[in-house]
Design an enzyme around this catalytic site. Structure first.
Site, PDB file in Angstrom:
ATOM      1  N   ASP A  33     111.279  51.945  26.230  1.00  0.00           N
ATOM      2  CA  ASP A  33     110.594  52.082  24.936  1.00  0.00           C
ATOM      3  C   ASP A  33     111.544  52.529  23.825  1.00  0.00           C
ATOM      4  OD1 ASP A  33     108.428  51.701  26.697  1.00  0.00           O
ATOM      5  OD2 ASP A  33     108.113  53.862  26.871  1.00  0.00           O
ATOM      6  N   GLU A 215     100.036  46.129  24.561  1.00  0.00           N
ATOM      7  CA  GLU A 215     100.533  47.474  24.259  1.00  0.00           C
ATOM      8  C   GLU A 215     101.807  47.398  23.419  1.00  0.00           C
ATOM      9  OE1 GLU A 215     101.183  49.241  28.102  1.00  0.00           O
ATOM     10  OE2 GLU A 215     103.117  48.236  28.407  1.00  0.00           O
TER      11      GLU A 215
END
Length: 341
Positions: A33, A215
């Site tokens: 991420d 997401e």
């Protein structure tokens, strides 16, 4: 002899300088991420660590392994935000720094989004104050918050559940009255509808019991064109990939104003040895002339959502219709030029 030594020294220095102008992925051995913010000549970079928030500072993201770093925040034990700290992002808004992240108490069902504030212009200085939870009036499971300003209005987009159970992850948007407060109700922008958004293994008891995933939404603007790039399918599969929403109207709060791509816009490349590319962010080169994608991926099939995910970056281009061309994930063996300075 003296002239020869001087010449050799100059060659060595020039060689080092040349090396700094190129790089190979990955940027670090691990780091899921990845996110960066450019401010006052430096890139401020972060990624998921799970139990704390760290920040790296560098003039060259390609040289991230040598970047200065600092511990921003460690959560207090025994709170609703003590564990599973995911997908942090650092934003400079209204002359203050904000750190957004998702966290829970050790039970994934309780994941919510939170924010810290630092009034110092230098995020390596000053004090980080915990501002609390960010939630819409319908307070549901939420992760992967990303904030952006469009037409002088601040918005947040994130991944969440419709109800209280884990059936699928959707992309939601809401207006913000300030950097730590959502204003009004959330609006559903995207839910998994295509097969490439539903890849996973229902028989795997270790991973979440669902395969319908949207997401990691990220805002992207190029001139007047506005997009949300998001991750789809289970991160534990090699089919984790990026999809795209394009704003075709004026109001981003109207779901009908967004058009979803029929196919992934960035996906695995078995030929290049890059698997499960996803949870990206975007940044511009220091001179503002180039657009780059920052993302994580695995080097081998079947490596899942663990610590083998590593941050990578590559330059993107733009198609004639205004959409971003993210290309194909490049091989770790391919040498790339660093972002323009």
């Amino acid at each position: 002899m003296k002239k020869k030594l001087v010449l050799l020294s100059l060659l060595a220095v020039s060689g080092l300088y040349a090396q700094k102008k190129t790089f190979n992925n990955p940027l670090l051995p691990g780091g899921a991420d990845p996110y960066s913010t450019y401010h006052n000549g430096y890139y401020y970079y972060t990624h998921t660590l799970g139990d704390k928030l760290m920040l790296w500072k560098t003039k060259n993201l390609a040289d991230l392994k040598n970047a200065e770093s600092t511990l921003v925040w460690t959560p207090p034990a025994g709170t609703a935000w003590s564990k599973e700290i995911w997908a942090p992002e650092f934003h400079f808004i209204n002359n203050k720094w904000y750190a957004y992240f998702a966290a829970d108490d050790g039970n994934n069902n309780n994941h919510r989004m939170y924010v810290l504030e630092n009034t110092s212009e230098d995020p390596f200085k000053g004090k980080w104050e915990f501002k609390g939870k960010i939630a819409a009036p319908i307070d549901r499971w939420a992760i992967d918050g990303n904030v952006f300003t469009l037409n002088n209005q601040l918005y947040m987009i994130w991944s969440g559940w419709e109800g209280d159970t884990n059936t699928q992850q959707n992309i939601y948007i809401a207006k913000m009255s300030n950097p730590w407060t959502i204003e009004g109700n959330r609006v559903l922008l995207s839910q998994p509808t295509h097969n490439w958004e539903k890849q996973g293994d229902l028989d795997d008891a270790v991973n979440p019991p669902h395969v319908n995933v949207n997401e990691g939404p990220q805002f992207l603007q190029h001139g007047k064109d506005v997009f949300i790039i998001y991750s789809a399918s289970g991160c534990w599969t090699d089919f984790y990939a990026l999809g795209m929403l394009r704003l075709t109207g004026t109001d981003p709060m109207v779901p009908q104003n967004w058009t979803k791509s029929e196919k992934p816009v960035f996906a695995k490349s078995e030929e290049n040895g890059v698997y499960a590319p996803g949870h990206n962010s975007f940044f511009k080169s220091a001179d503002g002339k180039e657009d780059w994608i920052l993302f994580h991926a695995n080097d081998n099939p079947g490596e899942g959502c663990g610590n083998k995910r590593s941050p990578r970056m590559q330059k993107i281009s733009w198609n004639a219709d205004g959409t971003p061309n993210l290309g194909t994930p490049v091989s770790n063996k391919q040498t790339l030029q660093i972002p323009s300075e």
